[in-house]
Design an enzyme around this catalytic site. Sequence first.
Site, PDB file in Angstrom:
ATOM      1  N   PHE A 149     -10.211   1.934   8.188  1.00 36.94           N
ATOM      2  CA  PHE A 149     -10.906   3.186   7.839  1.00 36.94           C
ATOM      3  C   PHE A 149     -12.131   2.952   6.967  1.00 36.94           C
ATOM      4  O   PHE A 149     -13.010   3.798   6.899  1.00 36.94           O
ATOM      5  CB  PHE A 149      -9.927   4.134   7.118  1.00 36.94           C
ATOM      6  CG  PHE A 149      -9.758   3.803   5.654  1.00 36.94           C
ATOM      7  CD1 PHE A 149     -10.658   4.298   4.716  1.00 36.94           C
ATOM      8  CD2 PHE A 149      -8.739   2.969   5.202  1.00 36.94           C
ATOM      9  CE1 PHE A 149     -10.534   3.977   3.371  1.00 36.94           C
ATOM     10  CE2 PHE A 149      -8.617   2.632   3.874  1.00 36.94           C
ATOM     11  CZ  PHE A 149      -9.520   3.139   2.950  1.00 36.94           C
ATOM     12  N   LYS A 173     -10.156   0.427  19.168  1.00 34.73           N
ATOM     13  CA  LYS A 173      -9.129   1.322  18.599  1.00 34.73           C
ATOM     14  C   LYS A 173      -9.479   1.473  17.119  1.00 34.73           C
ATOM     15  O   LYS A 173      -9.092   0.657  16.287  1.00 34.73           O
ATOM     16  CB  LYS A 173      -7.744   0.686  18.788  1.00 34.73           C
ATOM     17  CG  LYS A 173      -6.569   1.651  18.833  1.00 34.73           C
ATOM     18  CD  LYS A 173      -6.440   2.563  17.653  1.00 34.73           C
ATOM     19  CE  LYS A 173      -5.861   1.922  16.422  1.00 34.73           C
ATOM     20  NZ  LYS A 173      -5.910   2.800  15.220  1.00 34.73           N
ATOM     21  N   GLU A 176      -7.463   5.875  12.713  1.00 31.39           N
ATOM     22  CA  GLU A 176      -7.216   7.289  12.985  1.00 31.39           C
ATOM     23  C   GLU A 176      -7.648   8.172  11.811  1.00 31.39           C
ATOM     24  O   GLU A 176      -7.691   9.383  11.927  1.00 31.39           O
ATOM     25  CB  GLU A 176      -5.735   7.522  13.339  1.00 31.39           C
ATOM     26  CG  GLU A 176      -4.713   7.132  12.277  1.00 31.39           C
ATOM     27  CD  GLU A 176      -4.328   5.643  12.295  1.00 31.39           C
ATOM     28  OE1 GLU A 176      -5.215   4.793  12.512  1.00 31.39           O
ATOM     29  OE2 GLU A 176      -3.145   5.342  12.044  1.00 31.39           O
ATOM     30  N   ARG A 177      -7.983   7.523  10.662  1.00 35.61           N
ATOM     31  CA  ARG A 177      -8.397   8.313   9.496  1.00 35.61           C
ATOM     32  C   ARG A 177      -9.889   8.638   9.532  1.00 35.61           C
ATOM     33  O   ARG A 177     -10.340   9.521   8.819  1.00 35.61           O
ATOM     34  CB  ARG A 177      -8.054   7.553   8.217  1.00 35.61           C
ATOM     35  CG  ARG A 177      -6.556   7.552   7.969  1.00 35.61           C
ATOM     36  CD  ARG A 177      -6.217   6.763   6.744  1.00 35.61           C
ATOM     37  NE  ARG A 177      -5.482   5.557   7.105  1.00 35.61           N
ATOM     38  CZ  ARG A 177      -5.289   4.540   6.295  1.00 35.61           C
ATOM     39  NH1 ARG A 177      -5.784   4.565   5.080  1.00 35.61           N
ATOM     40  NH2 ARG A 177      -4.612   3.494   6.681  1.00 35.61           N
ATOM     41  N   SER A 226      -5.337  -4.389   6.769  1.00 33.49           N
ATOM     42  CA  SER A 226      -4.536  -4.959   5.679  1.00 33.49           C
ATOM     43  C   SER A 226      -3.800  -6.217   6.157  1.00 33.49           C
ATOM     44  O   SER A 226      -3.565  -6.403   7.352  1.00 33.49           O
ATOM     45  CB  SER A 226      -3.535  -3.910   5.189  1.00 33.49           C
ATOM     46  OG  SER A 226      -2.724  -3.509   6.265  1.00 33.49           O
ATOM     47  N   CYS A 281     -13.241  -4.445   1.140  1.00 38.25           N
ATOM     48  CA  CYS A 281     -12.519  -5.720   1.134  1.00 38.25           C
ATOM     49  C   CYS A 281     -13.262  -6.756   0.306  1.00 38.25           C
ATOM     50  O   CYS A 281     -12.706  -7.792  -0.035  1.00 38.25           O
ATOM     51  CB  CYS A 281     -12.315  -6.226   2.539  1.00 38.25           C
ATOM     52  SG  CYS A 281     -13.851  -6.711   3.314  1.00 38.25           S
ATOM     53  N   GLU A 384      -3.099  -5.695  -3.717  1.00 38.39           N
ATOM     54  CA  GLU A 384      -4.443  -5.165  -3.491  1.00 38.39           C
ATOM     55  C   GLU A 384      -4.377  -3.662  -3.792  1.00 38.39           C
ATOM     56  O   GLU A 384      -3.663  -2.921  -3.116  1.00 38.39           O
ATOM     57  CB  GLU A 384      -4.852  -5.388  -2.033  1.00 38.39           C
ATOM     58  CG  GLU A 384      -6.255  -4.903  -1.736  1.00 38.39           C
ATOM     59  CD  GLU A 384      -6.637  -5.033  -0.252  1.00 38.39           C
ATOM     60  OE1 GLU A 384      -5.763  -4.879   0.622  1.00 38.39           O
ATOM     61  OE2 GLU A 384      -7.824  -5.262   0.003  1.00 38.39           O
TER      62      GLU A 384
END
Length: 499
Positions: A149, A173, A176-177, A226, A281, A384
């Site tokens: 996201f 893909k 979805e957020r 992640s 990240c 994290e």
Amino acid sequence: MKEIGHWINGKMVAGTSGKFADVFNPATGEVQARVALASVAELDAAVADAAIAQVKWGATNPQRRARVMMEMVRLLNRDMDALAEALSSEHGKTIPDAKGDIQRGLEVIEYCIGAPQMLKGEFTDSAGPGIDMYSMRQPLGVAAGITPFNFPAMIPMWKMGPALACGNAFILKPSERAPTVPLMLAALMKEAGLPDGVLQVINGDKVSVDAILDNPTIAGIGFVGSTPIAEYIYGRGCSNGKRVQCFGGAKNHMIIMPDADLDLAADALVGAGYGAAGERCMAISVAVPVGEETANALIEKLIPRIEKLKVGPYTSGNDVDYGPVVTAAAKANILRLVESGVADGAKLVVDGRGFKLQGYEDGFFVGPHLFDHVTTDMEIYRKEIFGPVLSVMRATTYEEALGYAMDNEYGNGTAIYTRDGDTARDFANRINVGMIGINVPIPVPLAYHTFGGWKKSSFGDLNQHGPDSFRFYTRTKTITARWPSGIKEGASLNFKPME
Ligand code: NAD
């Protein structure tokens, strides 16, 4: 309620699975749309169509494919404002930060204009009597990308640019957020001249990810997200015989030496620690000052800078330094970790727990936090956090500071602030991390270099963008050819060297 579907065969289509996920406006906490979650059948059908479209696209000369990338760059610049608005409304980051997200993706598309040069093969004439040997780079066929996201424009472009320029069809893909910008990118690719079916954007959750992992037509998968999911996708994808590269989470350390310019270091820490609400990240989440004096002076410089940060919705324009985090669950997790830091004995020197924004009480805002005296056994150090929380871990020597970064299980990025060339050089040589900044806080390499971490931040052999991306999205084939074929040698059963 607005419904977001998929981009299949050159147009938007509604989902047919009957399953949806909510898409929030993180600033208000409201559900602003729902996104379709694809079924296995929807994913498989899109892959089958992509495989058909790929045949012609893969045979298109690389220069023509590169022209699509060239036009895409123009369209991205044309639509920059609309893309940034859509991105910020789903992600929450400020408009200038959203434009940076788009720009860093655009630069990889720009790099892909050079695909004809990157895809040239190798040739040896007279490798033997009348024998020429050459190798060529061919597309994998259908490749897929699964993206997070936090960079809804940049990371999809890091994947689709090289994959398409190499002649692959590509299944994206996205998260979805934040599904809208990837769909806008697909529409722009079509406008830029990409044939229908070559790029399919399938929204979904674990069901569609597993369908990608198990679909026999998909030959390569690039993942960013992640670490637990990266490990899962790498394992299942590889065991299904696919080429897989997965980029995972991070805990990035910045070492501040006693000779560093502390104003520069403090400014860098504030930008790299709190920018995008810490949801990067490459965010610096651990500052390691060397020596008590350095630590005390650094903290003194950090506190007023952090307390001055303006947190708010992207709609407030340039008055805002960072926006909300992505979901209520992300906010709850960050605040839980802050409590664990307090319980574990770290000193909370800037406390953002009470943060409230008038008119946005239901938004997912998290105030800035600064911890001092953090130690390696604390959960706030081991996990994290992915939020606006910076930890200061004091070290007495350079070796101790280096050891903290070396022993950490993640190895995405790191930085050192010093005026001493010897120390900087030693750090760059010895550290077991993929991307290093020397007096640079977020050392994200440019498009023509490669991006990737070490240790649990990366799984697979090749990095993202730069020359590695052309290697990842192609397969090498080597041909040994003899012309004329009339040379008679007689049969030989020996495995012999070329003469
Ligand atoms: P995430 O792992 O939750 O999701 C990433 C993708 O995986 C999404 O498309 C999601 O739909 C899918 N997914 C989620 N759960 C899944 C499951 N159980 N099975 C299969 N697929 C699943 O990551 P996120 O929260 O979207 O992104 C933040 C994370 O990404 C952070 O850890 C951050 O450090 C990392 N990240 C890494 C890099 C890098 O280059 N190393 C870059 C950006 C973000």
